[in-house]
Design a protein around this motif. Structure first.
Motif, short mmCIF file in Angstrom:
data_model
loop_
_atom_site.label_atom_id
_atom_site.label_comp_id
_atom_site.label_asym_id
_atom_site.label_seq_id
_atom_site.Cartn_x
_atom_site.Cartn_y
_atom_site.Cartn_z
N LEU A 1 -16.05 -13.38 1.14
CA LEU A 1 -16.99 -12.59 1.93
C LEU A 1 -17.72 -11.60 1.02
O LEU A 1 -18.92 -11.36 1.17
CB LEU A 1 -16.25 -11.85 3.05
N THR A 2 -16.99 -11.05 0.06
CA THR A 2 -17.62 -10.15 -0.90
C THR A 2 -18.69 -10.90 -1.69
O THR A 2 -19.79 -10.41 -1.91
CB THR A 2 -16.56 -9.57 -1.86
N LEU B 1 -21.60 -5.14 8.62
CA LEU B 1 -22.25 -5.16 7.32
C LEU B 1 -23.74 -5.32 7.50
O LEU B 1 -24.21 -6.41 7.78
CB LEU B 1 -21.74 -6.32 6.47
N ARG C 1 -11.29 -12.78 1.70
CA ARG C 1 -12.01 -11.52 1.51
C ARG C 1 -12.88 -11.56 0.26
O ARG C 1 -13.99 -11.05 0.23
CB ARG C 1 -11.01 -10.36 1.45
N ARG D 1 0.81 -1.21 0.00
CA ARG D 1 0.00 0.00 0.00
C ARG D 1 0.85 1.26 0.00
O ARG D 1 1.81 1.36 0.72
CB ARG D 1 -0.87 0.02 1.23
N TYR E 1 -12.50 -1.65 -2.60
CA TYR E 1 -13.76 -2.38 -2.71
C TYR E 1 -13.77 -3.56 -1.73
O TYR E 1 -14.76 -3.79 -1.03
CB TYR E 1 -13.96 -2.87 -4.14
N ASN E 2 -12.66 -4.27 -1.65
CA ASN E 2 -12.57 -5.42 -0.73
C ASN E 2 -12.63 -4.99 0.73
O ASN E 2 -12.87 -5.81 1.61
CB ASN E 2 -11.29 -6.20 -0.97
N GLU E 3 -12.35 -3.72 1.00
CA GLU E 3 -12.41 -3.24 2.37
C GLU E 3 -13.76 -2.61 2.69
O GLU E 3 -13.89 -1.89 3.67
CB GLU E 3 -11.31 -2.22 2.61
N TYR E 4 -14.71 -2.83 1.83
CA TYR E 4 -16.06 -2.28 2.02
C TYR E 4 -16.07 -0.77 1.99
O TYR E 4 -16.93 -0.14 2.59
CB TYR E 4 -16.69 -2.80 3.32
N GLU F 1 -21.86 -9.10 -0.41
CA GLU F 1 -22.21 -8.02 -1.33
C GLU F 1 -23.00 -8.53 -2.53
O GLU F 1 -23.95 -7.91 -2.96
CB GLU F 1 -20.95 -7.33 -1.83
N ARG F 2 -22.57 -9.68 -3.06
CA ARG F 2 -23.26 -10.19 -4.24
C ARG F 2 -24.45 -11.06 -3.87
O ARG F 2 -25.22 -11.44 -4.73
CB ARG F 2 -22.30 -10.96 -5.13
N ARG G 1 -6.30 -6.86 7.32
CA ARG G 1 -6.06 -5.49 6.89
C ARG G 1 -6.31 -4.48 8.00
O ARG G 1 -5.46 -3.66 8.35
CB ARG G 1 -7.00 -5.12 5.74
N GLU G 2 -7.51 -4.53 8.58
CA GLU G 2 -7.91 -3.53 9.56
C GLU G 2 -7.08 -3.66 10.84
O GLU G 2 -6.68 -2.66 11.42
CB GLU G 2 -9.40 -3.67 9.88
#
Lengths: 299, 337
Positions: free
Chosen positions: B203-204, B229, B200, A239, A253-256, B208-209, B39-40
């Protein structure tokens, strides 16, 4: 749209009927037009509109914040850098290759023409992997590069290389037919009047294809900035360092962060629209230029 | 016509300016190559560690992150991605750095507490609101008509945990009848219409879909999906038995030696075990290794019978070879053999 078509192999009964396709009942014509327009709306207009709607779904300030976020700025800077290197490189190569192919005869010419098309034929993932195999730590040149502290893959040089490879054919493909059509009469005239090879190239060949060259560069630039597959393989996804705009869009997008993802995507969409407008403009000017040239030829 | 020649030097100047602008930072930097769902966690942890390092050592450290499917990330490090530390989904992927690239010693897992796992997680089932397909345990996933979402065990570390969790349950449920185990686990994975490359991506697909009835997920991803979500759109079903997922961390010795970042890289990983970091880890839905911190979050991490990979499969190396190697058990049961 369909009213002035005469279908060449329409069935005999329809041909015997006066007017042929013109006599199609209005509802058929309306239906066909409707389907065509609906198709365009569904597959072209709707996605583009969605990008912008999503981009601004959380307001203008959120849009701005997504663009000036440090990782996004780094992605934009990297994308511009990659284009700034690969576009001039491939423009220069494309002109040189087209010039050699269209104006001269030599052995292996058809081989060269085929080789130029290679990046179009190979899947971008494979193109990326080829560079990993060449420059990766386990690759052919990797250990030597590592020993000398040179980073190619998973760093900016690798991304530039992959992009340059992918966009290799754009300018050459655009110029070869154009130059072949123009022939080499004007060059021969210039040389017989005492011009050197370089003068002939600069004063005769290049001006004749300048619009085509620009057209090729516009397409080349769009692809260079938008390339995903090959770049994804060689990027390493660090990143703020090795993510280009398309990769950054995927990450967001993958991180919402949908709105942020589409904000960056909308920049790419703007680029696409600008590309199309420029392309149209150049096509129009090229059309006029070739008309003018033909008139000059007749005079 | 002359005008068209003038932009070339301009572009070159712009390019040079960009290059120089990009190469300005000179502080100590680390690269943490990790897997998808962290990530977070690491975005926040990096800030916490940078503050700690600044306060104790007076040095500025910037940690860059790279995320992707765990197997893919390990492959990239073997191929030369200059990671100072790796924080991957499973020991097998870190082991690849020792086996294939000689980047770390074979004894890497003994270097940090808890088998180099500062946090653990488990595999749970995420279903849609009201649990319309009535999913209670692993067996329900094998039923015809149930659409299962999981990433591909070939590329995703998380998916390998998914597979082994289901396998371990089936072994217990069918008293070790291998044919029956193969049949049921195969049915579960054949119920997956798409297998994304990473957790990930799955999960999308699921959230999401809107594809699928049940997603086999990391507990941390499931908690994240449930909490952030959509309100009450998803529910977590804790199966009767599951696997203790141990995502390990390691310094990448050859890289840190070359870059001279060994000390700060090790401190970065050791700091994960401190109470502050463990608290952060729990907040990001991973099970902290510190028992005191885990006890504080007992409501969130429900008690479930967990088996380890050593108990059931004799460790990652063996499980990797038997199940996920070329033509291994996973490929066989997926093909219905």
């Amino acid at each position: 749209m369909s009213t002035d078509w005469i279908l060449p192999n329409s069935p005999p009964r329809a041909a015997r009927r006066a007017g042929g396709a013109l006599a199609d009942p209005p509802w058929v014509r309306a239906l066909l037009t409707g389907v065509a327009l609906g198709f365009v709306a569904l597959f072209l207009v709707l996605p583009l509109a969605t990008v912008f709607l999503q981009a601004f779904s959380k307001g203008i300030s959120a849009f701005g914040a997504a663009i000036v976020e440090p990782d996004a700025l780094a992605a934009i800077r990297l994308t511009l850098l990659v284009a700034a290197v690969s576009v001039p490189l491939n423009a220069a190569f494309g002109v040189a290759a087209a010039w050699a192919i269209a104006k001269f005869d030599f052995r292996g010419k058809s081989l060269l023409v085929t080789a130029i098309d290679l990046p179009f034929a190979v899947s971008p993932v494979v193109s990326g992997l080829v560079f990993v195999l060449l420059f990766g730590a386990q690759g052919v040149l990797g250990p030597w590069l590592q020993a000398h502290g040179v980073r190619v893959i998973f760093a900016v040089p690798g991304i530039v290389l992959a992009t340059t490879f992918i966009t290799f054919p754009f300018v050459a493909r655009e110029l070869i037919p154009l130059m072949e059509e123009q022939g080499s009469d004007e060059e021969e005239a210039a040389i017989s009047l005492g011009a050197s090879g370089w003068q002939t190239f600069r004063r005769v060949t290049l001006p004749n294809v300048s619009l085509g060259l620009l057209y090729g560069i516009v397409l080349l630039n769009a692809r260079a900035m938008g390339e995903f597959g090959a770049v994804s393989v060689v990027s390493g996804h660090i990143r703020g360092q090795t993510n280009t705009m398309p990769l950054h869009v995927e990450i967001l997008y993958n991180e919402y962060q949908g709105a942020a993802a589409f904000a960056v995507a909308s920049l790419l969409a703007v680029l696409a629209v600008a590309t199309l407008v420029l392309k149209r403009l150049l096509e129009w000017r090229m059309g006029r230029a070739s008309c003018a040239a033909r008139e000059r030829g007749h005079a | 016509m002359k005008r068209s020649n003038r932009w070339i030097p301009r572009l070159a100047v712009a390019g040079a300016a960009l290059l120089l602008g990009g190469a300005a930072a000179a502080d100590e930097t680390l690269l943490n190559v990790s897997y998808d769902p962290t990530r977070e966690l690491y975005a926040e942890y990096n800030a916490l560690f940078a503050k700690h390092w600044q306060e104790t050592q007076g040095e500025v450290v910037t940690v860059h992150q790279s995320h992707g499917g765990s197997g893919k990330q390990a492959r990239a490090v073997v191929d030369g991605l200059e990671a100072d530390v790796v924080t991957l989904a499973l020991a097998g992927d870190v082991q690849a750095l020792a086996d294939r690239g000689n980047l770390i010693p074979k004894t890497w897992q003994k270097r940090l507490p808890h088998n180099s796992c500062p946090y653990t997680s488990t595999i749970v089932l995420l279903v849609r609101k009201g649990n319309p397909k009535g999913i209670q345990d692993w067996g329900d996933l094998a039923k015809p008509g149930v659409v299962v979402i999981t990433p591909n065990p070939k590329t995703s570390g998380g998916a390998r945990w998914n597979f082994l969790a289901a396998w371990g349950w089936a072994q217990g449920a069918f008293g070790g009848d291998e044919a029956k185990v193969r049949e049921v686990v195969g049915a579960i994975f054949r119920n997956a219409p798409v297998m994304d490359t990473g957790a990930r991506g799955s999960l999308t697909t699921f959230a999401e879909r809107g594809i699928g009835d049940v997603m086999i997920a990391w507990e941390n991803e499931a908690l994240l999906a449930r909490n952030s979500l959509g309100d009450g759109e998803f529910e977590i079903v804790v199966p009767s038995v599951s696997i203790l997922a141990e995502p390990p961390v390691s310094v990448v010795d050859t890289v840190t030696r070359r870059k001279g970042t060994g000390a700060v890289a090790e401190a970065y990983l050791r700091y994960l075990y401190t109470p502050e970091a463990q608290e952060l880890i729990a907040r990001h839905h991973y099970r902290p290794s510190d028992p005191a911190v885990l006890a504080r979050h007992a409501a969130k991490f429900r008690n479930v019978e967990l088996f380890t990979i050593e108990e059931k499969f004799g460790g990652w190396q063996e499980a990797q070879a038997r199940f996920f190697g070329e033509g291994g058990v996973f490929a066989q049961v997926l093909a219905g053999r």
